[in-house]
Write a protein that holds these residues in place. Structure first.
Motif, PDB file in Angstrom:
ATOM      1  N   ALA A  84      37.094  44.163  26.718  1.00 41.55           N
ATOM      2  CA  ALA A  84      36.939  42.843  27.337  1.00 41.55           C
ATOM      3  C   ALA A  84      36.249  43.010  28.694  1.00 41.55           C
ATOM      4  CB  ALA A  84      38.314  42.209  27.520  1.00 41.55           C
ATOM      5  N   PRO A  85      35.675  41.925  29.243  1.00 41.58           N
ATOM      6  CA  PRO A  85      35.036  42.037  30.560  1.00 41.58           C
ATOM      7  C   PRO A  85      36.073  42.354  31.644  1.00 41.58           C
ATOM      8  CG  PRO A  85      34.503  39.939  29.469  1.00 41.58           C
ATOM      9  CD  PRO A  85      35.583  40.585  28.664  1.00 41.58           C
ATOM     10  N   TYR A  86      35.700  43.183  32.598  1.00 41.86           N
ATOM     11  CA  TYR A  86      36.616  43.593  33.672  1.00 41.86           C
ATOM     12  C   TYR A  86      36.777  42.487  34.717  1.00 41.86           C
ATOM     13  CZ  TYR A  86      36.301  48.320  31.838  1.00 41.86           C
ATOM     14  OH  TYR A  86      36.380  49.418  31.030  1.00 41.86           O
ATOM     15  N   PRO A  87      37.928  42.465  35.424  1.00 43.64           N
ATOM     16  CA  PRO A  87      38.080  41.537  36.554  1.00 43.64           C
ATOM     17  C   PRO A  87      37.117  41.926  37.680  1.00 43.64           C
ATOM     18  CG  PRO A  87      39.966  43.035  36.435  1.00 43.64           C
ATOM     19  CD  PRO A  87      39.127  43.308  35.225  1.00 43.64           C
ATOM     20  N   ASP A  88      36.767  40.934  38.495  1.00 37.53           N
ATOM     21  CA  ASP A  88      35.795  41.137  39.572  1.00 37.53           C
ATOM     22  C   ASP A  88      36.540  41.443  40.873  1.00 37.53           C
ATOM     23  OD1 ASP A  88      33.775  41.112  41.429  1.00 37.53           O
ATOM     24  OD2 ASP A  88      32.885  39.215  40.747  1.00 37.53           O
ATOM     25  N   ALA A  89      36.827  42.714  41.077  1.00 30.56           N
ATOM     26  CA  ALA A  89      37.571  43.114  42.277  1.00 30.56           C
ATOM     27  C   ALA A  89      36.779  42.799  43.543  1.00 30.56           C
ATOM     28  CB  ALA A  89      37.896  44.606  42.214  1.00 30.56           C
ATOM     29  N   ARG A  90      35.468  42.977  43.472  1.00 29.89           N
ATOM     30  CA  ARG A  90      34.629  42.764  44.669  1.00 29.89           C
ATOM     31  C   ARG A  90      34.790  41.336  45.210  1.00 29.89           C
ATOM     32  NH1 ARG A  90      33.898  46.217  47.400  1.00 29.89           N
ATOM     33  NH2 ARG A  90      34.502  44.788  49.009  1.00 29.89           N
ATOM     34  N   ARG A  91      34.778  40.378  44.283  1.00 30.57           N
ATOM     35  CA  ARG A  91      34.922  38.973  44.672  1.00 30.57           C
ATOM     36  C   ARG A  91      36.256  38.743  45.391  1.00 30.57           C
ATOM     37  NH1 ARG A  91      35.803  34.438  40.000  1.00 30.57           N
ATOM     38  NH2 ARG A  91      35.487  32.520  41.212  1.00 30.57           N
ATOM     39  N   LEU A  92      37.324  39.357  44.878  1.00 30.20           N
ATOM     40  CA  LEU A  92      38.641  39.185  45.486  1.00 30.20           C
ATOM     41  C   LEU A  92      38.703  39.850  46.858  1.00 30.20           C
ATOM     42  CD1 LEU A  92      40.740  39.813  42.263  1.00 30.20           C
ATOM     43  CD2 LEU A  92      40.679  37.671  43.569  1.00 30.20           C
ATOM     44  N   THR A 138      44.540  40.665  48.898  1.00 27.94           N
ATOM     45  CA  THR A 138      45.102  42.009  48.737  1.00 27.94           C
ATOM     46  C   THR A 138      45.083  42.368  47.254  1.00 27.94           C
ATOM     47  OG1 THR A 138      46.551  41.687  50.636  1.00 27.94           O
ATOM     48  CG2 THR A 138      47.130  43.469  49.122  1.00 27.94           C
ATOM     49  N   VAL A 139      44.472  43.516  46.948  1.00 22.66           N
ATOM     50  CA  VAL A 139      44.299  43.931  45.556  1.00 22.66           C
ATOM     51  C   VAL A 139      45.112  45.197  45.284  1.00 22.66           C
ATOM     52  CG1 VAL A 139      42.605  44.825  43.896  1.00 22.66           C
ATOM     53  CG2 VAL A 139      42.015  42.868  45.350  1.00 22.66           C
ATOM     54  N   ALA A 140      45.783  45.203  44.144  1.00 24.74           N
ATOM     55  CA  ALA A 140      46.464  46.408  43.656  1.00 24.74           C
ATOM     56  C   ALA A 140      45.837  46.808  42.335  1.00 24.74           C
ATOM     57  CB  ALA A 140      47.958  46.138  43.471  1.00 24.74           C
ATOM     58  N   LEU A 141      45.904  48.093  42.025  1.00 20.92           N
ATOM     59  CA  LEU A 141      45.471  48.602  40.722  1.00 20.92           C
ATOM     60  C   LEU A 141      46.680  49.207  40.031  1.00 20.92           C
ATOM     61  CD1 LEU A 141      42.200  50.621  41.413  1.00 20.92           C
ATOM     62  CD2 LEU A 141      42.395  48.567  39.994  1.00 20.92           C
ATOM     63  N   SER A 142      46.858  48.886  38.745  1.00 18.96           N
ATOM     64  CA  SER A 142      47.974  49.454  37.990  1.00 18.96           C
ATOM     65  C   SER A 142      47.536  49.710  36.555  1.00 18.96           C
ATOM     66  CB  SER A 142      49.174  48.512  38.024  1.00 18.96           C
ATOM     67  OG  SER A 142      49.688  48.434  39.337  1.00 18.96           O
ATOM     68  N   THR A 143      48.410  50.379  35.797  1.00 18.39           N
ATOM     69  CA  THR A 143      47.996  50.797  34.449  1.00 18.39           C
ATOM     70  C   THR A 143      48.247  49.750  33.367  1.00 18.39           C
ATOM     71  OG1 THR A 143      50.154  51.759  33.936  1.00 18.39           O
ATOM     72  CG2 THR A 143      48.493  53.232  34.951  1.00 18.39           C
TER      73      THR A 143
END
Ligand code: ZN
Length: 404
Positions: free
Chosen positions: A285-293, A299-304
């Motif tokens: 699927a298309p990835y979320p746009d972290a840059r925009r956020l 505040t952005v978190a990355l998780s599995t």
């Protein structure tokens, strides 16, 4: 205590020769040629190696990079069964829908307590070998009062970050009466589960729970003392993100399909946007746009999102690499999101950083800098892990083929 009753003083450890130390502390920043002293399960000191204070033991990092242990704030580890065939079919052209969760529900209900506990222990250990020292764990594959409470009881033996996700999907026996299931989730099931959990979560998505149902689940959970977090806007646009912000949720997770109002809401509130690129990878699927956020100040978190259906990875380094390659994050931003970001999503200030007072959760990388986590994707770079100040046994386990 020794056999004679004398108290043993905890041993302090100075890790010196650190090529690059990512502290996530705004004043300390990233320090080259650094050292860290761990004492009593906490970070006692961090700074230039030339000024390291005395400690009981010394470990030479040999120029390796050190980062805070990863904080994986979104995982579903209490399950049984296998969905290889579904993944195989999806990679051969079938689309992902939320309904596949029911396959795991059937297998989980049929499993013994011991089997589920062994699975959780296995995946927590697997994550630890890859540098994850704090991990959140959800229920959501039981979907009866007894099976949800059992899942949370088993999760609570492995982590303090336990999330009640009775509202993962409507189970088959309630297929024609979804609102009656919401009544169960907000009534007897919540009562049985709340003692084991810190958080309440809901899968707010077409095919799972709509905005009104999600609101009912989260507000009931909050009344029982649980703090909301939301599976939001994963498969399409929807009300999840704005509901999360409105209710003061700690985190809105997935955030793949956002409109401007969603981004504005996240930027104006305290809710962390937790991105789970393993899900997009594993569902093509298309990835979320972290840059925009990030550019909007979110505040952005990355998780599995580790789970057997849509993201069967426990690897935070893998998520960091995808976030850099596909989501517009710099290597610094991605590693910070996987450590400090996860801590913020769990409202923790004792993990996700390596400055005095923090929990002594430290990862040494077989690399001169944390940038290598994205620069060398798929390579097992975790060389050593300290958790609560204790060095874990061999970080990278050999793979046993069964041959002599
Ligand atoms: Zn999830």
């Amino acid at each position: 205590m020794t056999a004679s009753g004398r108290k043993i003083r905890p041993v302090s450890v100075a890790i010196t020769g650190i090529g690059s130390l990512l502290t996530n502390d705004p004043e300390l920043g990233t320090i080259t040629d650094a050292a860290v002293v761990l004492d009593g399960g906490r970070v006692a000191w961090a700074g230039p190696a030339s000024r390291v204070p005395d400690a009981d033991e010394r470990v030479d990092a040999g120029g390796r990079a050190a980062i805070p242990g990863f904080v994986d704030s979104h995982a579903h580890l209490v399950f049984a069964g296998d969905r290889t065939a579904e993944f195989d079919a999806r990679m051969s052209g079938s689309p992902y829908t939320a309904g596949g969760i029911r396959t795991t529900v059937a297998a989980t209900r049929a499993a013994s307590d011991a089997e589920l506990a062994a699975n959780v222990a296995r995946y927590v250990a697997e994550a630890l070998r890859q540098g994850t020292t704090t991990i959140e764990c959800k229920s959501g594959y039981g979907l009866t009062v007894e099976d949800e409470a059992r899942a949370l009881r088993i999760a609570a033996a492995h982590t303090d970050e336990v999330t009640y996700l009775g509202a993962h999907v409507v189970p088959p026996e309630y297929a024609t009466a979804p609102d009656a299931y919401v009544d169960l989730v907000t009534g007897p099931m919540l009562e049985a589960c709340a003692p084991y959990a810190r958080w309440v979560d809901v899968f707010c998505e077409r095919g799972a729970f709509d905005g009104d149902q999600a609101r009912a689940v989260l507000t009931a959970g909050a009344r029982a003392g649980l703090v909301p977090r939301v599976h939001a806007n994963q498969l399409g646009p929807g009300p999840g993100v704005r509901l999360a912000v409105e209710l003061g949720a700690a985190s809105a997770d997935h955030c793949t399909h956002l409109d401007d109002a969603d981004v504005d809401a996240l930027a104006s509130g305290s809710t962390v946007a937790t991105l789970l690129p393993g899900a997009e990878f594993s569902t093509r699927a298309p990835y979320p746009d972290a840059r925009r956020l990030l550019d909007a100040g979110v505040t952005v978190a990355l998780s599995t999102d580790c789970n057997p259906g849509s993201s069967f990875t426990s690897s935070m380094p893998f998520c960091v690499a995808i976030a850099v390659r596909e989501m517009g994050m710099s290597p610094d931003e991605a590693v910070v999101a996987a450590t400090l970001g996860g801590a913020r999503a769990l409202r923790r200030d004792d993990v996700g950083r390596l400055s005095p007072g923090a929990r002594a959760d430290l990862v040494l990388l077989d690399a001169p800098s944390h940038v290598h986590l994205a620069y060398r994707p798929g390579v097992p770079l975790v060389s050593a892990v300290w958790r609560h100040g204790v060095r874990e046994a061999s970080a990278v386990q050999p793979f046993h083929t069964g041959r002599a």
